[in-house]
Enzyme design. Structure first.
Site, PDB file in Angstrom:
ATOM      1  N   THR A 247       0.831  -1.204   0.000  1.00  0.00           N
ATOM      2  CA  THR A 247       0.000   0.000   0.000  1.00  0.00           C
ATOM      3  C   THR A 247       0.863   1.251   0.000  1.00  0.00           C
ATOM      4  O   THR A 247       0.547   2.237  -0.683  1.00  0.00           O
ATOM      5  CB  THR A 247      -0.936  -0.009   1.216  1.00  0.00           C
ATOM      6  OG1 THR A 247      -1.774  -1.175   1.147  1.00  0.00           O
ATOM      7  CG2 THR A 247      -1.818   1.229   1.246  1.00  0.00           C
ATOM      8  N   GLY A 250       2.076   1.839  -3.410  1.00  0.00           N
ATOM      9  CA  GLY A 250       0.933   2.231  -4.217  1.00  0.00           C
ATOM     10  C   GLY A 250       0.615   3.713  -4.086  1.00  0.00           C
ATOM     11  O   GLY A 250       0.305   4.388  -5.084  1.00  0.00           O
ATOM     12  N   GLU A 267      -3.216  -3.256  -7.112  1.00  0.00           N
ATOM     13  CA  GLU A 267      -3.568  -4.375  -6.228  1.00  0.00           C
ATOM     14  C   GLU A 267      -2.571  -4.340  -5.093  1.00  0.00           C
ATOM     15  O   GLU A 267      -1.405  -4.734  -5.241  1.00  0.00           O
ATOM     16  CB  GLU A 267      -3.514  -5.699  -6.997  1.00  0.00           C
ATOM     17  CG  GLU A 267      -4.205  -6.844  -6.286  1.00  0.00           C
ATOM     18  CD  GLU A 267      -3.244  -7.747  -5.563  1.00  0.00           C
ATOM     19  OE1 GLU A 267      -2.975  -7.464  -4.381  1.00  0.00           O
ATOM     20  OE2 GLU A 267      -2.780  -8.724  -6.159  1.00  0.00           O
ATOM     21  N   CYS A 301      -0.743 -11.808  -1.300  1.00  0.00           N
ATOM     22  CA  CYS A 301      -1.525 -10.631  -0.887  1.00  0.00           C
ATOM     23  C   CYS A 301      -2.893 -11.028  -0.346  1.00  0.00           C
ATOM     24  O   CYS A 301      -3.353 -10.478   0.652  1.00  0.00           O
ATOM     25  CB  CYS A 301      -1.683  -9.679  -2.060  1.00  0.00           C
ATOM     26  SG  CYS A 301      -0.142  -8.897  -2.592  1.00  0.00           S
TER      27      CYS A 301
END
Length: 493
Positions: A247, A250, A267, A301
């Site tokens: 994250t 991301g 993702e 994940c």
């Protein structure tokens, strides 16, 4: 496991799959010779299980990336102009090439990433590459008539985006690369792939096999550091970024792509919850729970990462999982009997160790594992079941991404749902029950992109997959996955 799709839909694979005939080591050496850096150059990539050098990864620079993107941009119009039928034909031929090279690819993957050949691991992953490629090649995306009232005829169609930047992870490096590459190529885009710094060789080997079929510069791999990855997401000639990873990374990609307004599919990390309802049969669900959590030694994940079990069957579930964790064979991936391997890298090993030690210090009961396995190798950690923990401790609240499953007791299903939803992640979740309708009612209350019933983590090339909250946005797979690597266009008139 000749057809991996059913197994991917249910990761509860029975032990070791029948071993394929080993490819000569010369086949691995031949692939490495084509993709690794020249002798005396590049960065050493080590076997995750033994520490031996597998090969030397090229160290491409930002300038190399800029040149690759320019080549991909120049090649894109001709690739798009081939049309869907010809692109699909080439992708199917590329899938055949993967199958022909499957054993060599699996052996390279096992050495670099650490996952064993058998079980839901290296051979499984390579088989998934060809399966996803075939599905992307044959999935039909029809124009959608949105208005046809006698006066107005309007259709929604999907065109190529342009150049797609694909940034992949180290846990399923080949399979996730294909998840990104296959639909992008199918829709007429060209692709520049930046694999993880931990597992570049297996991805470059996969691209080498694909490029035996594809036209020049349609698919280009760049092996570089984080600076190269940052440039890829911010480059003005990148029209779409696909990223699978943390994250935190991301968020950085979102920031860096603001300047070029690249479309994004992200993702990101997950901390998937499972809820076992009181009517579940502990013995019947134990194997599904185990592989939901421990597939790829927990480095997935959408793995099950925190398990909430009703008080009435809590000890039975804990006992069943503990017994499985103690008997599943772990070790070097090239040994045919093993189905669990090492952590892929020291950073992840240290995270798992820290979280388990903290859980033990806070009163967690070690049912299985709970410590490294140094006799197997430097990065091995025993399959760990920790009971009698609660929300709020690090092992529950942080994504462990490794072979350690915390089990939390609950007495009211509303509390379990609230616990499942309390974190800022929502990739997957699962509900386990003998009553499917009851399970579906609970599933509808969980904030996650996918909620499985009596399984966890299974994916299928035609079923859309994606996260909510801090687990990212955008869908992959099937028709929705093709739309995600396209731009919509309305033809009105």
């Amino acid at each position: 496991m000749s057809d991996p799709t059913p197994a991917l839909a249910d990761p509860a694979v029975d032990g070791a799959a029948p071993a394929a005939e080993p490819a000569p080591e010369a086949a691995v050496t031949e692939i490495l010779a084509r993709v690794q850096a020249p002798e005396g150059q590049g960065r050493a990539i080590r076997d995750a299980a033994t520490g031996d050098v597998v090969g030397r990864a090229p160290e491409h620079t930002v300038d190399d990336l800029d040149a690759a993107i320019a080549r991909a941009k120049a090649a894109q119009p001709a690739w798009d102009a081939l049309g869907h039928e010809e692109r699909s034909r080439l992708l199917l031929e590329a899938a055949d090439r993967i199958d022909a090279a499957a054993e060599a690819l699996a052996r390279l993957l096992s050495r670099e990433q650490g996952k064993p050949l058998n079980g839901p691991n290296a051979r499984f992953e390579v088989g998934a590459c060809s399966a996803w490629l075939r599905t992307a090649a044959t999935t039909v995306l029809e124009p959608q008539v949105v208005v046809d009232d006698g006066e107005v005829h309007a259709e929604l169609v999907y065109r190529a985006v342009g150049v797609v930047g694909a940034i992949g992870p180290w846990n399923w490096p080949m399979m996730i690369a294909v998840w990104q590459i296959a639909p992008a190529l199918r829709m007429g885009n060209t692709v520049v792939v930046k694999p993880s710094e931990y597992t570049p060789l297996s991805v470059l080997a996969l691209l080498d096999v694909l490029n035996q079929v594809l036209p020049a510069d349609v698919l280009i791999g760049i092996s570089g550091d984080r600076e190269v990855g940052a440039r890829l997401s911010s480059h003005p000639d990148i029209d779409k970024v696909m990223f699978t990873g943390s994250t935190a990374t991301g968020r950085k990609i979102i920031e860096s792509s603001a300047g070029n307004l690249a479309r994004l599919t992200l993702e990101l990390g997950g901390n998937d919850a499972g809820i076992v309802l009181p009517d579940a049969d502990p013995q019947a669900i134990a194997e599904g729970l185990f592989w939901g959590a421990f597939i790829n030694t927990g480095q997935t994940c959408a793995a099950l990462k925190r398990l909430y079990v009703h008080d009435s069957i809590y000890e039975d579930v804990v006992s069943a999982l503990g017994a499985l964790a103690q008997q599943i064979p772990m070790g070097r991936g090239l040994d045919e009997q093993n189905v669990l391997g090492p952590l892929q890298n020291r950073q992840q090993f240290d995270i798992v160790s820290r979280l388990v030690e903290d859980a033990k210090a806070r009163g967690g009961r070690v049912v299985a594992g709970g410590e490294p396995a140094p006799e197997l190798g430097e990065l091995f950690y025993r399959a760990t079941i920790i009971a009698d923990v609660e929300d709020g401790i690090a092992l529950v609240d942080e994504e462990q991404f490794g072979p350690a499953l915390p089990i939390i007791r609950y007495s009211d299903v509303d509390d379990a749902v609230a616990s499942a939803n309390r974190l800022d992640v929502g990739l997957g979740a699962s509900v386990w029950s003998s009553d499917r309708e009851q399970a579906r009612e609970v599933a509808a209350r969980i904030q996650a992109g996918t909620v499985w019933i009596n399984s966890h983590g299974g994916v299928h090339p035609m079923i859309p997959f994606g996260g909510v909250k801090g687990s990212g946005y955008g869908l992959e797979f099937g028709v929705e996955g093709l739309k995600a690597v396209s731009v919509p266009q309305v033809i009105n008139g």
